[in-house]
Design a protein around this motif. Sequence first.
Motif, PDB file in Angstrom:
ATOM      1  N   PHE A  53      88.497  56.677 -11.090  1.00  0.00           N
ATOM      2  CA  PHE A  53      87.100  56.663 -10.407  1.00  0.00           C
ATOM      3  C   PHE A  53      87.229  55.545  -9.356  1.00  0.00           C
ATOM      4  O   PHE A  53      87.582  54.317  -9.640  1.00  0.00           O
ATOM      5  CB  PHE A  53      86.254  56.114 -11.429  1.00  0.00           C
ATOM      6  CG  PHE A  53      86.128  57.081 -12.596  1.00  0.00           C
ATOM      7  CD1 PHE A  53      84.788  57.718 -12.786  1.00  0.00           C
ATOM      8  CD2 PHE A  53      86.953  57.019 -13.571  1.00  0.00           C
ATOM      9  CE1 PHE A  53      84.812  58.461 -13.649  1.00  0.00           C
ATOM     10  CE2 PHE A  53      86.952  57.909 -14.740  1.00  0.00           C
ATOM     11  CZ  PHE A  53      85.756  58.617 -14.809  1.00  0.00           C
ATOM     12  N   ASP A  54      87.341  55.978  -8.140  1.00  0.00           N
ATOM     13  CA  ASP A  54      87.842  55.172  -7.018  1.00  0.00           C
ATOM     14  C   ASP A  54      86.267  54.432  -6.403  1.00  0.00           C
ATOM     15  O   ASP A  54      85.406  54.758  -6.471  1.00  0.00           O
ATOM     16  CB  ASP A  54      88.009  56.096  -5.697  1.00  0.00           C
ATOM     17  CG  ASP A  54      88.544  55.429  -4.342  1.00  0.00           C
ATOM     18  OD1 ASP A  54      88.094  54.051  -4.315  1.00  0.00           O
ATOM     19  OD2 ASP A  54      89.582  55.577  -3.987  1.00  0.00           O
ATOM     20  N   ILE A  55      86.562  53.154  -6.570  1.00  0.00           N
ATOM     21  CA  ILE A  55      85.390  52.360  -6.183  1.00  0.00           C
ATOM     22  C   ILE A  55      84.625  52.489  -4.900  1.00  0.00           C
ATOM     23  O   ILE A  55      83.537  52.298  -4.683  1.00  0.00           O
ATOM     24  CB  ILE A  55      85.609  50.532  -6.413  1.00  0.00           C
ATOM     25  CG1 ILE A  55      86.889  50.174  -5.202  1.00  0.00           C
ATOM     26  CG2 ILE A  55      86.260  50.576  -7.852  1.00  0.00           C
ATOM     27  CD1 ILE A  55      86.952  48.621  -5.553  1.00  0.00           C
ATOM     28  N   SER A  68      81.066  43.960  -3.135  1.00  0.00           N
ATOM     29  CA  SER A  68      81.313  45.179  -3.956  1.00  0.00           C
ATOM     30  C   SER A  68      80.994  45.284  -5.299  1.00  0.00           C
ATOM     31  O   SER A  68      81.371  45.913  -6.074  1.00  0.00           O
ATOM     32  CB  SER A  68      82.682  45.762  -3.580  1.00  0.00           C
ATOM     33  OG  SER A  68      82.737  46.024  -2.117  1.00  0.00           O
ATOM     34  N   SER A  69      80.317  44.048  -5.670  1.00  0.00           N
ATOM     35  CA  SER A  69      80.169  44.027  -7.141  1.00  0.00           C
ATOM     36  C   SER A  69      79.713  44.940  -7.968  1.00  0.00           C
ATOM     37  O   SER A  69      80.269  45.595  -9.070  1.00  0.00           O
ATOM     38  CB  SER A  69      79.347  42.736  -7.497  1.00  0.00           C
ATOM     39  OG  SER A  69      80.130  41.446  -7.229  1.00  0.00           O
ATOM     40  N   ALA A  70      78.476  45.494  -7.561  1.00  0.00           N
ATOM     41  CA  ALA A  70      77.769  46.656  -7.956  1.00  0.00           C
ATOM     42  C   ALA A  70      78.547  47.738  -8.013  1.00  0.00           C
ATOM     43  O   ALA A  70      78.506  48.628  -9.131  1.00  0.00           O
ATOM     44  CB  ALA A  70      76.416  46.785  -7.413  1.00  0.00           C
ATOM     45  N   ALA A  71      79.281  48.127  -7.147  1.00  0.00           N
ATOM     46  CA  ALA A  71      80.105  49.206  -6.858  1.00  0.00           C
ATOM     47  C   ALA A  71      81.153  49.253  -7.816  1.00  0.00           C
ATOM     48  O   ALA A  71      81.446  50.371  -8.492  1.00  0.00           O
ATOM     49  CB  ALA A  71      80.489  49.423  -5.521  1.00  0.00           C
ATOM     50  N   ILE A  72      81.984  48.233  -8.233  1.00  0.00           N
ATOM     51  CA  ILE A  72      82.789  48.114  -9.153  1.00  0.00           C
ATOM     52  C   ILE A  72      82.296  48.128 -10.362  1.00  0.00           C
ATOM     53  O   ILE A  72      83.097  48.873 -11.405  1.00  0.00           O
ATOM     54  CB  ILE A  72      83.731  46.711  -8.937  1.00  0.00           C
ATOM     55  CG1 ILE A  72      84.315  46.617  -7.548  1.00  0.00           C
ATOM     56  CG2 ILE A  72      84.621  46.366 -10.057  1.00  0.00           C
ATOM     57  CD1 ILE A  72      84.886  45.269  -7.262  1.00  0.00           C
ATOM     58  N   ALA A  73      81.030  47.634 -10.751  1.00  0.00           N
ATOM     59  CA  ALA A  73      80.748  47.834 -12.039  1.00  0.00           C
ATOM     60  C   ALA A  73      80.220  49.149 -12.521  1.00  0.00           C
ATOM     61  O   ALA A  73      80.407  49.722 -13.375  1.00  0.00           O
ATOM     62  CB  ALA A  73      79.342  46.866 -12.196  1.00  0.00           C
ATOM     63  N   ALA A  74      79.579  49.869 -11.478  1.00  0.00           N
ATOM     64  CA  ALA A  74      79.132  51.253 -11.699  1.00  0.00           C
ATOM     65  C   ALA A  74      80.402  52.083 -11.821  1.00  0.00           C
ATOM     66  O   ALA A  74      80.383  52.889 -12.837  1.00  0.00           O
ATOM     67  CB  ALA A  74      78.612  51.806 -10.328  1.00  0.00           C
ATOM     68  N   ALA A  75      81.468  51.983 -11.302  1.00  0.00           N
ATOM     69  CA  ALA A  75      82.900  52.801 -11.392  1.00  0.00           C
ATOM     70  C   ALA A  75      83.429  52.360 -12.840  1.00  0.00           C
ATOM     71  O   ALA A  75      84.031  53.354 -13.474  1.00  0.00           O
ATOM     72  CB  ALA A  75      84.033  52.322 -10.429  1.00  0.00           C
ATOM     73  N   ILE A  76      83.393  51.098 -13.257  1.00  0.00           N
ATOM     74  CA  ILE A  76      83.828  50.876 -14.695  1.00  0.00           C
ATOM     75  C   ILE A  76      82.880  51.488 -15.913  1.00  0.00           C
ATOM     76  O   ILE A  76      83.427  52.175 -16.600  1.00  0.00           O
ATOM     77  CB  ILE A  76      83.858  49.356 -14.823  1.00  0.00           C
ATOM     78  CG1 ILE A  76      84.985  48.716 -13.960  1.00  0.00           C
ATOM     79  CG2 ILE A  76      83.902  48.860 -16.281  1.00  0.00           C
ATOM     80  CD1 ILE A  76      85.014  47.310 -14.000  1.00  0.00           C
ATOM     81  N   ARG A  77      81.529  51.501 -15.279  1.00  0.00           N
ATOM     82  CA  ARG A  77      80.671  52.079 -16.406  1.00  0.00           C
ATOM     83  C   ARG A  77      80.977  53.819 -16.494  1.00  0.00           C
ATOM     84  O   ARG A  77      80.978  54.223 -17.558  1.00  0.00           O
ATOM     85  CB  ARG A  77      79.230  51.698 -15.876  1.00  0.00           C
ATOM     86  CG  ARG A  77      78.309  52.248 -16.796  1.00  0.00           C
ATOM     87  CD  ARG A  77      76.851  51.723 -16.531  1.00  0.00           C
ATOM     88  NE  ARG A  77      76.257  51.957 -15.175  1.00  0.00           N
ATOM     89  CZ  ARG A  77      76.231  50.880 -14.262  1.00  0.00           C
ATOM     90  NH1 ARG A  77      76.641  49.534 -14.792  1.00  0.00           N
ATOM     91  NH2 ARG A  77      76.125  51.096 -12.998  1.00  0.00           N
ATOM     92  N   ALA A  78      81.147  54.270 -15.272  1.00  0.00           N
ATOM     93  CA  ALA A  78      81.331  55.766 -15.379  1.00  0.00           C
ATOM     94  C   ALA A  78      82.466  55.993 -16.025  1.00  0.00           C
ATOM     95  O   ALA A  78      82.677  57.034 -16.877  1.00  0.00           O
ATOM     96  CB  ALA A  78      81.344  56.157 -14.055  1.00  0.00           C
ATOM     97  N   CYS A  79      83.588  55.241 -15.768  1.00  0.00           N
ATOM     98  CA  CYS A  79      84.993  55.613 -16.446  1.00  0.00           C
ATOM     99  C   CYS A  79      84.760  55.479 -18.143  1.00  0.00           C
ATOM    100  O   CYS A  79      85.279  56.323 -18.744  1.00  0.00           O
ATOM    101  CB  CYS A  79      85.963  54.480 -15.957  1.00  0.00           C
ATOM    102  SG  CYS A  79      87.465  54.845 -16.447  1.00  0.00           S
TER     103      CYS A  79
END
Length: 471
Positions: A53-55, A68-79
């Motif tokens: 899951f590429d941020i 990029s906080s929201a993008a990183i959190a979204a990638a972690i959540r999806a993973c």
Amino acid sequence: MIYAAGGIALAAATPFATGCSSNQGSSEVKTPWDDLPGVLARIVPPTFPDLHFDIADYGALGDGETDSSAAIAAAIRACGLSGGGYVDVPPGVFITGPVHLESNVNLHVGERATLKFSTDPNRYLPAVFTRWQGIECFNYSPCVYAFQKTNIAVTGKGTLDGQASNDNWWRWKGLEKFGWAPGSPSQDAAAARLNSMGERGIPVAQRVFGEGDMLRPMLIQFYDCANVTVDGLTVRRSPMWAIHPVLCTNVTVRSVTVESRGPNNDGCNPECCTDVLIEGCTFDTGDDCIAIKSGRDNDGRRIGTPTVNVVIKACHMKYGHGAMTIGSEISGGARFVFLDGCTIDTVGWVVRVKSNARRGGTVEHVYVRNVDANTIRESALTADFQYEEGSTGSEVPVLRDVHVSNMRVRESHQVMTLLGIPGATIDDVELEQCTFDKVEESSTVQNAGAIELSEVIVDGAAIRDVAGLIK
């Protein structure tokens, strides 16, 4: 010297004595090092599904400016929702607030990639359940944080940059050398309040700190987690302790470089953990390179969890206070600590155990071998039960079964400093096949028990007993 075998998994085993065999009729000598493979066999890094899951795919921009906080959190959540895998940080400089991991997630910071953490304290609120200098509380979130997760990792050849400096986090310490000015606020008042809460047994839910309290967060903290790995990264400019696993089991910290010379900038501090491997790491720190801990004063005794089975292998301590320190937050105790094959440039101490009559704690079964050190500013081996002068209390610290072999120190202030207190125990300490050159002063030994020397050379002379060290 009596060697204790096992560690927690072998607690029921019969201790082995030097010159004795675990098998009747055999002349084999059993030592604690023979049990080390069994400890290492339990320390296994977690594996992750081959899902990535590429941020950047979630909107992160590595331009060094965009948050990029929201993008990183979204990638972690999806993973996490996909069953786990890798959250990939590609080349670039990504600005972010705190990053919270989920189970089965490997945050992979690739080569030429940097996560730069915001220096705005408000970004680290709301407060999370954490531990600050050995006492449980709610406080600013660590930069990378996980609570009660399983199978988590931060890996890669990239960089985690806390951006701490004298202009932000570090000045909160209250020292002029780190940017604080007399009359300005510091962490002191909040730290005293937290210490008092811990001593009085105030419920943790009421120990809430945050805006205005100035209790600096850790850079990486995993709390009550299992199967944890930090591998390959460079960690820079931490607000406080750099890598801090608490109440964790099966922890691997490997091939990590810590470059952080701020106040309380310890490199790696396993606290109340079981089965920890710290291997092939480089430490250039403003405090201890590695500090083993288990809670402070009454709060540490309330939790009552020792740190057990810590293995430190092939690390390079470039600069710091202690190469390996045990304490001072050691009220829960520590046992079965192995340090093997480390090299040291300049530190204050090679091995330092710190406690006092308020901390207490039992530290036992500490084994050190194959250490090559250049400059030791204080003592190669120190046990200081008078730590923090003026501290009084009714607790009885204990240190016993310490064995140091094949240590070479080219320059040191002292060989040994053992500062006990009446009623406490410093006993069964042995130095074997050790060489110390350019020693400035004789050793100091107060209120200590049995100390054995075997093939110890100081400035070219063989020293056969402790009297030869203290002259």
